[in-house]
Design an enzyme around this catalytic site. Structure first.
Site, short mmCIF file in Angstrom:
data_model
loop_
_atom_site.label_atom_id
_atom_site.label_comp_id
_atom_site.label_asym_id
_atom_site.label_seq_id
_atom_site.Cartn_x
_atom_site.Cartn_y
_atom_site.Cartn_z
N GLY A 118 0.80 -1.23 0.00
CA GLY A 118 0.00 0.00 0.00
C GLY A 118 0.82 1.27 0.00
CB ALA A 119 4.37 1.93 0.36
N GLY A 120 2.52 2.41 -2.55
CA GLY A 120 2.66 2.97 -3.90
C GLY A 120 3.88 2.41 -4.61
CG LEU A 121 7.17 1.56 -2.98
CD1 LEU A 121 8.22 1.16 -1.95
CD2 LEU A 121 7.75 2.60 -3.94
CG ASP A 168 1.71 -0.03 -11.24
OD1 ASP A 168 2.28 1.01 -11.61
OD2 ASP A 168 0.73 -0.04 -10.49
C1 GLA Z 1 -1.22 3.12 -9.83
C2 GLA Z 1 -1.75 2.34 -11.02
C3 GLA Z 1 -1.00 2.70 -12.29
C4 GLA Z 1 -0.95 4.20 -12.50
C5 GLA Z 1 -0.51 4.91 -11.22
C6 GLA Z 1 -0.59 6.40 -11.32
O1 GLA Z 1 0.07 2.74 -9.53
O2 GLA Z 1 -1.62 0.96 -10.77
O3 GLA Z 1 -1.58 2.06 -13.38
O4 GLA Z 1 -2.17 4.69 -12.96
O5 GLA Z 1 -1.28 4.51 -10.10
O6 GLA Z 1 0.33 6.88 -12.22
#
Ligand code: GLA
Length: 375
Positions: A118-121, A168
């Site tokens: 959940g950290a955006g990684l 991602d």
């Molecule tokens: C998340 C989503 C990606 C992208 C980013 C924002 O990581 O999984 O597809 O949209 O947000 O750039």
């Protein structure tokens, strides 16, 4: 992590694993919420990953333990059904592969991860790509990186129900050590670009958290679609800044601001690609700073802690630029800093962020690593 996952496997199955898959997390250097607008992104695979140790089965069962979760994932490939929990990513990939006509065979194993959730990684995309790789090993077929990314995205969109873009999965499928990847999310063309020489990339986890199944992400997507419709195109990728300036007046305030972010961000990504290829850290840092302002004021996906972290980073010596990264609403920011300033930067940002927010951040100097691979 490699010996640890092997040990974990041996203690559960009484023999050494047949294969070890490593699947990394990712950070995005620039290009946020541009992927589902058919635009450009510049992420890199990082040196935090999922390690999965597996052996093949001679039936169509999947049995999979994670050291981080108590519930194992267990299901038959003959009957893939929705259930709760992290296993949805595993079942989703199996479902998408089967739907695409791949012959699926059973396997079992264990996994370990040091990607914070959940950290955006992209811990979830890392899991999807690890699982896709495991199926390709078990089925003895090749899954080319674009295809693998699309399968992961389909699992996430249609099985898990998070309406995310392709970034991602694509970087985790196709990343290369020491390089970021410029991706054209329309045709999935890619270009490997090294980080500017003499710089270090710092990940700064605010420890505030998001979830993509929350409404914020999907709401932004809908607002972008409204704006694209207004301009008579299928995706905002096809609107230039000039066209936007000429035609934005009749567009309602929110979709207008969302579109301004996406359209200007696409331009910044292309400029960032050029700046990075020329080794121009100063220019890259400025683009990161502008990107953050656009996400804060136009796209509105930052939170207080991300704004504090970025402002603190930008105020420290040796920092070329900083921005939040990922889907937003919490998670991580990144900073591009001079190599020789990196260690002091980490110490400083840690104590200053904690003083400002009362939260203990996780700060790492991070290296660009390979995408998913069999070790
Ligand atoms: C998340 C989503 C990606 C992208 C980013 C924002 O990581 O999984 O597809 O949209 O947000 O750039």
């Amino acid at each position: 992590m490699n010996p640890l996952v092997t040990q974990e496997f041996i203690s559960r199955f009484g023999e050494a694993p047949a294969h070890i898959v490593r699947s990394p997390g990712r950070v995005n250097l620039i290009g946020e919420h541009t992927d589902y607008n058919d635009g450009f992104v510049l992420p890199m695979a990082i040196d935090r990953a999922i390690w999965m140790a597996i052996r093949l089965r001679d039936d169509r069962q999947i049995k999979f333990h994670s050291v981080d979760f108590t519930d194992p994932v267990e299901f038959s490939l003959n009957d893939i059904q929705h259930q709760k929990g992290w296993g949805e990513y595993v079942r989703g990939v199996a479902w998408a592969l089967e739907k695409a006509g791949y012959q699926l065979e059973g396997w079992e194993g264990v996994m370990l991860s040091n990607i914070p959730i959940g950290a955006g990684l992209s811990s979830s995309a890392a899991l999807e790509m690890a699982v896709a790789k495991a199926f390709s090993i078990a089925g003895n077929w090749v899954l080319e990186s674009q295809k693998m990314a699309l399968i992961g995205q389909q699992a996430e969109n249609e099985w898990v129900g998070a309406n995310t873009g392709i970034m991602d999965q694509m970087i985790i499928a196709a990343g290369q050590v020491d390089h970021a990847l410029l991706i054209d999310c329309r045709n999935l063309d890619t270009q490997q670009i090294p980080l500017p020489a003499g710089t270090a990339l710092i990940i700064m986890d605010t420890t505030t958290r998001h979830s993509h199944t929350d409404s914020g992400y999907n709401e932004r997507r809908e607002q972008c679609e409204t704006a694209a419709e207004h301009f008579g195109v299928s995706h905002l990728r096809d609107v230039t800044l000039q066209e936007f300036n000429l035609g934005a007046d009749e567009l309602a305030g929110l979709p207008r601001r969302r579109a301004r972010h996406v359209i200007s961000e696409n331009k910044r990504v292309l400029e960032a690609g050029i700046a990075m290829s020329a080794g121009n850290a100063t220019e890259m840092g400025e683009l990161m700073n502008t990107s953050h302002v656009s996400m804060r004021d136009e796209f509105e996906i930052t939170n207080e802690e991300l704004n504090i972290m970025v402002a603190l980073a930008q105020s420290l010596s040796g920092c070329f630029g900083a921005r939040m990264t990922g889907g937003g609403f919490g998670g991580c920011a990144i900073a591009l800093v001079k190599d020789e300033a990196a260690v002091a930067f980490v110490e400083n940002i840690r104590s200053r962020y904690e003083k400002s927010t009362g939260l203990k951040p996780n700060i790492y100097i991070c290296e660009a690593s390979n995408g998913v691979e069999v070790l």
